[in-house]
Design a protein around this motif. Structure first.
Motif, PDB file in Angstrom:
ATOM      1  N   GLU A 248      20.311 -29.019 -22.695  1.00  0.00           N
ATOM      2  CA  GLU A 248      19.517 -29.543 -23.848  1.00  0.00           C
ATOM      3  C   GLU A 248      20.499 -29.853 -25.050  1.00  0.00           C
ATOM      4  O   GLU A 248      20.323 -30.974 -25.680  1.00  0.00           O
ATOM      5  CB  GLU A 248      18.317 -28.648 -24.213  1.00  0.00           C
ATOM      6  N   LEU A 249      21.287 -28.954 -25.503  1.00  0.00           N
ATOM      7  CA  LEU A 249      22.343 -29.132 -26.330  1.00  0.00           C
ATOM      8  C   LEU A 249      23.299 -30.303 -26.148  1.00  0.00           C
ATOM      9  O   LEU A 249      23.700 -31.063 -27.226  1.00  0.00           O
ATOM     10  CB  LEU A 249      23.145 -27.793 -26.860  1.00  0.00           C
ATOM     11  N   PHE A 250      23.887 -30.434 -24.925  1.00  0.00           N
ATOM     12  CA  PHE A 250      24.703 -31.573 -24.882  1.00  0.00           C
ATOM     13  C   PHE A 250      24.163 -32.682 -24.949  1.00  0.00           C
ATOM     14  O   PHE A 250      24.800 -33.960 -25.442  1.00  0.00           O
ATOM     15  CB  PHE A 250      25.251 -31.373 -23.177  1.00  0.00           C
ATOM     16  N   ASP A 251      22.881 -32.874 -24.454  1.00  0.00           N
ATOM     17  CA  ASP A 251      22.129 -34.334 -24.806  1.00  0.00           C
ATOM     18  C   ASP A 251      21.949 -34.700 -25.940  1.00  0.00           C
ATOM     19  O   ASP A 251      21.772 -35.665 -26.312  1.00  0.00           O
ATOM     20  CB  ASP A 251      20.721 -34.241 -23.981  1.00  0.00           C
ATOM     21  N   ARG A 252      21.977 -33.715 -27.050  1.00  0.00           N
ATOM     22  CA  ARG A 252      22.165 -34.033 -28.686  1.00  0.00           C
ATOM     23  C   ARG A 252      23.374 -34.413 -29.130  1.00  0.00           C
ATOM     24  O   ARG A 252      23.432 -34.978 -30.194  1.00  0.00           O
ATOM     25  CB  ARG A 252      21.416 -32.640 -29.192  1.00  0.00           C
ATOM     26  N   GLN A 253      24.430 -34.500 -28.386  1.00  0.00           N
ATOM     27  CA  GLN A 253      25.801 -34.649 -28.975  1.00  0.00           C
ATOM     28  C   GLN A 253      26.018 -36.332 -28.811  1.00  0.00           C
ATOM     29  O   GLN A 253      25.252 -36.882 -28.253  1.00  0.00           O
ATOM     30  CB  GLN A 253      26.885 -34.084 -28.077  1.00  0.00           C
ATOM     31  N   SER A 254      26.929 -36.595 -29.626  1.00  0.00           N
ATOM     32  CA  SER A 254      27.191 -38.141 -29.609  1.00  0.00           C
ATOM     33  C   SER A 254      27.596 -38.705 -28.393  1.00  0.00           C
ATOM     34  O   SER A 254      28.092 -37.860 -27.225  1.00  0.00           O
ATOM     35  CB  SER A 254      28.245 -38.032 -30.738  1.00  0.00           C
TER      36      SER A 254
ATOM     37  N   LYS B  31      30.005 -40.280 -27.715  1.00  0.00           N
ATOM     38  CA  LYS B  31      31.441 -40.128 -27.693  1.00  0.00           C
ATOM     39  C   LYS B  31      31.993 -38.959 -27.248  1.00  0.00           C
ATOM     40  O   LYS B  31      32.838 -38.697 -26.332  1.00  0.00           O
ATOM     41  CB  LYS B  31      32.228 -40.459 -29.222  1.00  0.00           C
ATOM     42  N   TYR B  32      31.317 -37.891 -27.879  1.00  0.00           N
ATOM     43  CA  TYR B  32      31.668 -36.451 -27.398  1.00  0.00           C
ATOM     44  C   TYR B  32      31.321 -36.394 -25.827  1.00  0.00           C
ATOM     45  O   TYR B  32      31.931 -35.675 -24.842  1.00  0.00           O
ATOM     46  CB  TYR B  32      30.932 -35.533 -28.264  1.00  0.00           C
ATOM     47  N   GLN B  33      30.179 -36.787 -25.445  1.00  0.00           N
ATOM     48  CA  GLN B  33      29.754 -36.817 -24.057  1.00  0.00           C
ATOM     49  C   GLN B  33      30.585 -37.227 -23.012  1.00  0.00           C
ATOM     50  O   GLN B  33      30.835 -36.970 -22.159  1.00  0.00           O
ATOM     51  CB  GLN B  33      28.232 -37.313 -23.704  1.00  0.00           C
ATOM     52  N   ALA B  34      30.981 -38.590 -23.460  1.00  0.00           N
ATOM     53  CA  ALA B  34      32.100 -39.222 -22.517  1.00  0.00           C
ATOM     54  C   ALA B  34      33.108 -38.539 -22.497  1.00  0.00           C
ATOM     55  O   ALA B  34      34.030 -38.455 -21.530  1.00  0.00           O
ATOM     56  CB  ALA B  34      32.163 -40.809 -23.178  1.00  0.00           C
ATOM     57  N   GLU B  35      33.620 -37.866 -23.425  1.00  0.00           N
ATOM     58  CA  GLU B  35      34.874 -37.107 -23.612  1.00  0.00           C
ATOM     59  C   GLU B  35      34.904 -35.933 -22.673  1.00  0.00           C
ATOM     60  O   GLU B  35      35.889 -35.632 -21.794  1.00  0.00           O
ATOM     61  CB  GLU B  35      35.440 -36.816 -24.919  1.00  0.00           C
ATOM     62  N   VAL B  36      33.660 -35.572 -22.578  1.00  0.00           N
ATOM     63  CA  VAL B  36      33.509 -34.101 -21.894  1.00  0.00           C
ATOM     64  C   VAL B  36      33.417 -34.370 -20.360  1.00  0.00           C
ATOM     65  O   VAL B  36      34.179 -33.751 -19.496  1.00  0.00           O
ATOM     66  CB  VAL B  36      32.252 -33.229 -22.318  1.00  0.00           C
ATOM     67  N   ILE B  37      32.747 -35.585 -20.050  1.00  0.00           N
ATOM     68  CA  ILE B  37      32.407 -36.001 -18.681  1.00  0.00           C
ATOM     69  C   ILE B  37      33.818 -36.487 -18.261  1.00  0.00           C
ATOM     70  O   ILE B  37      34.247 -36.270 -17.134  1.00  0.00           O
ATOM     71  CB  ILE B  37      31.412 -36.948 -18.694  1.00  0.00           C
ATOM     72  N   GLY B  38      34.794 -37.123 -19.163  1.00  0.00           N
ATOM     73  CA  GLY B  38      36.059 -37.593 -18.478  1.00  0.00           C
ATOM     74  C   GLY B  38      35.916 -38.624 -17.722  1.00  0.00           C
ATOM     75  O   GLY B  38      35.061 -39.564 -17.329  1.00  0.00           O
ATOM     76  N   LYS B  39      37.134 -39.120 -17.020  1.00  0.00           N
ATOM     77  CA  LYS B  39      37.318 -40.404 -16.426  1.00  0.00           C
ATOM     78  C   LYS B  39      37.853 -39.954 -14.894  1.00  0.00           C
ATOM     79  O   LYS B  39      38.527 -40.574 -14.206  1.00  0.00           O
ATOM     80  CB  LYS B  39      38.137 -41.416 -16.846  1.00  0.00           C
ATOM     81  N   ALA B  40      38.021 -38.667 -14.542  1.00  0.00           N
ATOM     82  CA  ALA B  40      38.341 -38.265 -13.109  1.00  0.00           C
ATOM     83  C   ALA B  40      37.837 -38.887 -12.156  1.00  0.00           C
ATOM     84  O   ALA B  40      36.452 -39.108 -12.154  1.00  0.00           O
ATOM     85  CB  ALA B  40      38.445 -36.589 -12.990  1.00  0.00           C
ATOM     86  N   PRO B  41      38.563 -39.484 -10.924  1.00  0.00           N
ATOM     87  CA  PRO B  41      37.895 -40.169 -10.061  1.00  0.00           C
ATOM     88  C   PRO B  41      37.029 -39.288  -9.099  1.00  0.00           C
ATOM     89  O   PRO B  41      36.039 -39.813  -8.636  1.00  0.00           O
ATOM     90  CB  PRO B  41      39.055 -40.847  -9.154  1.00  0.00           C
ATOM     91  N   VAL B  42      37.249 -38.004  -9.296  1.00  0.00           N
ATOM     92  CA  VAL B  42      36.458 -36.910  -8.313  1.00  0.00           C
ATOM     93  C   VAL B  42      35.710 -36.052  -9.331  1.00  0.00           C
ATOM     94  O   VAL B  42      36.453 -35.550 -10.095  1.00  0.00           O
ATOM     95  CB  VAL B  42      37.112 -36.247  -7.293  1.00  0.00           C
ATOM     96  N   ARG B  43      34.239 -36.186  -9.331  1.00  0.00           N
ATOM     97  CA  ARG B  43      33.487 -35.227 -10.176  1.00  0.00           C
ATOM     98  C   ARG B  43      32.763 -34.283  -9.347  1.00  0.00           C
ATOM     99  O   ARG B  43      31.908 -34.744  -8.485  1.00  0.00           O
ATOM    100  CB  ARG B  43      32.590 -35.969 -11.071  1.00  0.00           C
ATOM    101  N   ILE B  44      32.854 -32.886  -9.615  1.00  0.00           N
ATOM    102  CA  ILE B  44      32.013 -32.034  -8.751  1.00  0.00           C
ATOM    103  C   ILE B  44      31.066 -30.902  -9.485  1.00  0.00           C
ATOM    104  O   ILE B  44      31.748 -30.646 -10.523  1.00  0.00           O
ATOM    105  CB  ILE B  44      32.967 -31.146  -7.990  1.00  0.00           C
ATOM    106  N   GLY B  45      29.913 -31.084  -9.171  1.00  0.00           N
ATOM    107  CA  GLY B  45      29.183 -29.940 -10.062  1.00  0.00           C
ATOM    108  C   GLY B  45      28.672 -28.736  -9.059  1.00  0.00           C
ATOM    109  O   GLY B  45      28.665 -28.977  -7.902  1.00  0.00           O
ATOM    110  N   VAL B  46      28.709 -27.534  -9.658  1.00  0.00           N
ATOM    111  CA  VAL B  46      28.892 -26.338  -8.808  1.00  0.00           C
ATOM    112  C   VAL B  46      27.684 -25.314  -9.720  1.00  0.00           C
ATOM    113  O   VAL B  46      28.083 -25.151 -10.896  1.00  0.00           O
ATOM    114  CB  VAL B  46      30.186 -25.353  -9.012  1.00  0.00           C
ATOM    115  N   GLU B  47      26.820 -25.288  -8.960  1.00  0.00           N
ATOM    116  CA  GLU B  47      25.528 -24.166  -9.648  1.00  0.00           C
ATOM    117  C   GLU B  47      24.972 -23.666  -8.161  1.00  0.00           C
ATOM    118  O   GLU B  47      24.447 -24.252  -7.392  1.00  0.00           O
ATOM    119  CB  GLU B  47      24.990 -25.050 -10.524  1.00  0.00           C
TER     120      GLU B  47
END
Length: 217
Positions: free
Chosen positions: A141-147, A149-165
């Motif tokens: 929820e706090l991440f959704d409130r960021q700019s 630009k910041y969200q794009a920087e955190v997500i990045g441009k790596a060709p492989v993205r993996i979520g672990v939970e």
């Protein structure tokens, strides 16, 4: 839900956040609860990775005057991923907790006890010459409130993205995209020690490494 509707600062401390409950079995393993709570408007759901993040999230929950919070905590022990709490990084909702050695080919996003697992996978991939970064996502929820630009920087441009939970993968597309890889539960759990359950359901550093290498070809 009522606290969120009324805008009250109530802090709910929830434990046993995943199949890590172990021998209590699937009736006690809340595989769907974190995702369900994240759907409630005006509710901050915190799933901290270690003691530093837990302290940061607690401070944020105390400082939020018109929004209730949920602290989703684990029962099992986990390795520390942070040794510096000078800046409250959890306030951004998600942040890079471990950088890649070069331009990242793999980005691993995780919350809670799975952040330590993601860091272990990162070390293995880096040892094989695959630059890998890890992003901790303690509060969506706090991440959704960021700019943007910041969200794009955190997500990045790596060709492989993996979520672990360890819970179910509902909503993880915001970090890994529609073609990303999710390592976590796809159904109910079982009754066994936590270590065996994580291995049986494929929520391991080895599984992350194998998935990343398979996608990279």
């Amino acid at each position: 839900r009522l606290g969120a509707l009324m805008g009250t600062r109530v802090i709910h401390v929830m434990t046993h956040d995943s199949i890590g409950v172990g021998e209590d079995g699937p009736t006690h393993q809340p595989v769907e609860h974190v995702g369900s709570l994240r759907m409630i408007p005006n509710l901050n759901v915190y799933r901290p990775a270690d003691a530093v993040e837990a302290a940061e999230c607690w401070k944020l929950a105390l400082s939020t005057k018109t929004t209730p919070s949920v602290m989703a905590l684990s029962r099992q022990k986990t390795a520390a991923v942070r040794n510096n709490g000078a800046e409250n990084l959890s306030a951004k909702g998600a942040y890079e907790v471990s950088a890649a050695s070069a331009a990242a080919k793999v980005s691993i996003f995780a919350s809670g006890t799975e952040v330590a697992l993601a860091v272990a996978a990162q070390k293995a991939l880096e040892a094989d010459g695959i630059p890998t970064r890890v992003v901790s996502t303690p509060c969506w929820e706090l991440f959704d409130r960021q700019s943007a630009k910041y969200q794009a920087e955190v997500i990045g441009k790596a060709p492989v993205r993996i979520g672990v939970e360890a819970p179910l993968g509902f909503g993880w597309q915001r970090f890994i995209g529609e073609d990303g890889i999710f390592i976590g539960m796809k159904g109910f759990g079982a009754s066994a020690p936590a270590e065996r359950l994580y291995a049986e359901f494929g929520i391991t550093a080895e599984a992350v490494v194998a998935a990343a290498k398979a996608r990279l070809g």
